[in-house]
Design a protein around this motif. Structure first.
Motif, short mmCIF file in Angstrom:
data_model
loop_
_atom_site.label_atom_id
_atom_site.label_comp_id
_atom_site.label_asym_id
_atom_site.label_seq_id
_atom_site.Cartn_x
_atom_site.Cartn_y
_atom_site.Cartn_z
N TYR A 61 -0.07 -2.39 -2.68
CA TYR A 61 -1.41 -2.32 -2.07
C TYR A 61 -1.31 -2.52 -0.56
O TYR A 61 -1.88 -1.75 0.23
CB TYR A 61 -2.27 -3.38 -2.73
N LYS B 173 -2.04 0.33 2.50
CA LYS B 173 -2.98 0.11 3.60
C LYS B 173 -2.27 0.19 4.96
O LYS B 173 -2.82 0.72 5.93
CB LYS B 173 -3.68 -1.23 3.43
N LYS C 208 -7.28 8.46 6.79
CA LYS C 208 -7.37 7.41 5.77
C LYS C 208 -7.78 8.03 4.45
O LYS C 208 -8.51 9.03 4.41
CB LYS C 208 -8.39 6.33 6.16
N SER D 183 -8.77 6.75 0.13
CA SER D 183 -9.19 5.61 -0.67
C SER D 183 -8.02 5.01 -1.43
O SER D 183 -7.07 5.72 -1.80
CB SER D 183 -10.27 6.03 -1.67
N ASP E 197 -11.70 1.08 0.12
CA ASP E 197 -10.64 0.14 -0.22
C ASP E 197 -11.18 -0.75 -1.32
O ASP E 197 -12.04 -1.59 -1.09
CB ASP E 197 -10.25 -0.68 1.02
#
Length: 300
Positions: free
Chosen positions: A79, A83, A91, A93, A283
């Motif tokens: 995770y 990110k 970006k 999701s 996010d």
């Protein structure tokens, strides 16, 4: 022409979960791609950058990455790697839910909060929550969610103190949340753990009895007990699969695995739909899953 809505599933294991694939397609994704044996975080980051740079920033909302697997720390590290690989305005999701544990933990906690609200006009704040099976991924995250809700969250270790202490230390570092390890390696110790509990959550291994009716009877102050185990015998004796507020002999209100599972299913499906309907990349961590589950049961 609109670009297809694509979900990329990454997992450190040999196969992606068919459950997650089905849920994603049923939610409305046009394509679901699986990437297996992803054990190198550098490779995770590189893969994500292939995902983001192949589409314009405006199309990032139509691309999502889902993190599977069964290892909590690996999923959390993945995770973070996902990110960190984002390069705004590029970006996409991201939604981690390894082994369905984040949405299951969110559902269990939300169901408990619902009973506290409806029957005692109170919340988790200040309550002593004892989480059995806390070395596992569902119990671990349930404990963290309770801690973030300002409960006094205790992680019970069936094999002693050290493993759950390691987890508690890790959660303090990762999430700045206090959880408290406790040794639950014997029936006598488990009974003592119940002595001041307000809420008991059980996420132990399937088919393993953790607490008996006799043990619960020693702690009549317990308000809510919940168990995610759907394989007989129940982790907490007396809980039935469909329970959602039934009073046990001890007086505690019980929540069974099918009630939790129904909320979990609605949470995961709803979050997939939220990804599809979002105006920008999202996010979705376990905190967002917990908030969504609370909305489903009516406590948010």
């Amino acid at each position: 022409m609109e670009r297809p809505r694509i979900l990329h599933i990454i997992t450190p294991h040999q196969n992606v979960s068919p459950f997650d694939v089905n849920m994603a397609y049923d939610a409305g994704f046009d394509a679901v791609m699986g990437y297996t044996n992803m054990t190198d975080l550098y490779d995770v980051g590189a893969l994500v950058q292939d995902m983001i740079f192949s589409r314009s920033p405006a199309e990032g909302k139509r691309t999502a990455v889902f993190i599977g697997g069964k290892d909590l720390n690996m999923a959390l590290d993945m995770y973070d790697a996902v990110k960190e690989a984002m390069v705004p305005p590029f970006k996409i999701s991201v939604f981690p839910d390894p082994a369905g544990a984040f949405t299951t933990a969110a559902a269990m906690v939300a169901c408990a909060e619902k009973l506290l609200k409806d029957n005692y006009d109170t919340t988790l704040e200040g309550k002593k929550v004892k989480v059995f099976g806390a070395k596992g991924i569902v119990g671990s995250i349930a404990g963290v969610i309770c801690g973030l809700a300002r409960a006094e969250s205790w992680l019970v270790g069936y094999d002693g103190l050290q493993n759950v202490k390691t987890r508690a230390d890790d959660y303090k570092a990762r999430f700045n949340v206090e959880t408290f390890p406790v040794d639950g390696s014997s029936d006598e110790k488990n009974t003592a753990i119940l002595a001041d509990a307000d809420v008991v959550l059980c996420a132990a291994r399937a088919g393993r009895r953790v607490l008996s009716k006799e043990q619960l009877a020693t702690a009549p102050q317990i308000k809510v007990v919940a168990d995610v185990n759907a394989v007989p015998p129940a982790g907490i004796e007396g809980i039935e699969p469909k329970d959602n507020g039934r009073a046990l002999e001890s007086g505690a209100l019980s929540i069974g695995p099918l009630a939790i599972g129904d909320t979990k299913f609605k949470t995961e499906r709803g979050l997939f739909k939220a990804l599809l309907e979002a105006d920008e990349a999202m996010d979705i961590g376990f905190g967002e899953a917990a908030d969504f589950a609370r909305k489903i049961v009516g406590v948010a």
